[in-house]
Design a protein around this motif. Structure first.
Motif, mmCIF file in Angstrom:
data_model
loop_
_atom_site.group_PDB
_atom_site.id
_atom_site.type_symbol
_atom_site.label_atom_id
_atom_site.label_comp_id
_atom_site.label_asym_id
_atom_site.label_seq_id
_atom_site.Cartn_x
_atom_site.Cartn_y
_atom_site.Cartn_z
ATOM 1 N N UNK A 53 44.922 37.565 31.683
ATOM 2 C CA UNK A 53 46.307 37.233 31.320
ATOM 3 C C UNK A 53 46.590 35.736 31.358
ATOM 4 N N UNK A 54 45.802 34.965 32.091
ATOM 5 C CA UNK A 54 46.037 33.519 32.150
ATOM 6 C C UNK A 54 45.493 32.791 30.929
ATOM 7 N N UNK A 55 44.330 33.206 30.451
ATOM 8 C CA UNK A 55 43.706 32.498 29.328
ATOM 9 C C UNK A 55 43.869 33.230 28.000
ATOM 10 N N UNK A 56 44.307 34.496 28.037
ATOM 11 C CA UNK A 56 44.451 35.354 26.856
ATOM 12 C C UNK A 56 43.102 35.751 26.266
ATOM 13 N N UNK A 57 42.007 35.497 26.988
ATOM 14 C CA UNK A 57 40.679 35.914 26.537
ATOM 15 C C UNK A 57 40.490 37.392 26.850
ATOM 16 N N UNK A 58 39.676 38.062 26.033
ATOM 17 C CA UNK A 58 39.365 39.448 26.317
ATOM 18 C C UNK A 58 37.944 39.764 25.901
ATOM 19 N N UNK A 59 37.434 40.859 26.456
ATOM 20 C CA UNK A 59 36.115 41.349 26.077
ATOM 21 C C UNK A 59 36.128 42.868 26.108
ATOM 22 N N UNK A 60 35.221 43.433 25.379
ATOM 23 C CA UNK A 60 35.009 44.872 25.366
ATOM 24 C C UNK A 60 33.524 45.052 25.630
#
Length: 167
Positions: A53-60
C-alpha cells in the motif's frame, strides 16, 4: 518564424494540459475484493496476490501454473488464471497499470507457445475512469503445442504496480 512560435506555444499548452502522475498512493484508494479462477490457479493457495500500500507495487505468485505438451500428452498444453480486483478510486484520481510480461521458467525447445498476460485482449494497459469503482482483470494464459519431445513450461509470477494520475 511566426509559424514556429505558434507551434511551440501549442506544444507548451498541450504539455501543461497533460494529467499529472501522482508519486504516492492517494488516500481512499482501496482494493475491496479479489477473486481467482482457472486451471492455472485451481485453489486459493495456488496463486497469491501481494500488494504494498505504500509503494502501490504488486505481485502475483503462482505455485501450480505449469503446462506440459508433447507426444502422448494432451496437445495443446493449456492453463489460464484470471485475477479480478475490485478497486475504490478516490475522486480526482484515475489508476492505470502498464502491461507487463510474467516471469517464466522452462525451455521452449521449438514448441509453439502463446503467453498472454493482460485483459482485455489487445490492451496496452488498464486505465480507470476518474474516481469511483473499477474492476481490474488479468487473464494470464499459456497455450503450448509441441509434436517433438515433451516439454514443461511454468509461469512463476507477475510484478507491476498501480500508477495514479490526477484528473
Amino acid at each position: 518564424m511566426f509559424k514556429s512560435l505558434t507551434c511551440l506555444a501549442a506544444l507548451a499548452s498541450a504539455a501543461l494540459a497533460a494529467p499529472a502522475t501522482v508519486a504516492t498512493v492517494p488516500a481512499g484508494f482501496e482494493i475491496t475484493s479479489s477473486s481467482l479462477s482457472g486451471t492455472g490457479c485451481p485453489t486459493p493457495e495456488s496463486a497469491v496476490f501481494n500488494y504494498d500500500a505504500e509503494s502501490a507495487a504488486f505481485s502475483m505468485v503462482y505455485t501450480e501454473f505449469v503446462t506440459t505438451a508433447g507426444p502422448g500428452l494432451p496437445n495443446p498444453g493449456h492453463k489460464e488464471c484470471v485475477l479480478s480486483l475490485n478497486l475504490t478510486i478516490p475522486e480526482g484520481y484515475s489508476v492505470s497499470v502498464p502491461n507487463f510480461t510474467p516471469h517464466t521458467d522452462g525451455e521452449n525447445n521449438g514448441a509453439w507457445l502463446n503467453l498472454r498476460d493482460f485483459s482485455p485482449p489487445g490492451a496496452e494497459d488498464f486505465a480507470s475512469a476518474c474516481g469511483g469503482a473499477a474492476e481490474l482483470t488479468w487473464d494470464t494464459r499459456v497455450l503450448q503445442w509441441d509434436e517433438g519431445e515433451p516439454i514443461t513450461y511454468s509461469v512463476d509470477s507477475i510484478d507491476s504496480g498501480f500508477i495514479f494520475t490526477a484528473c
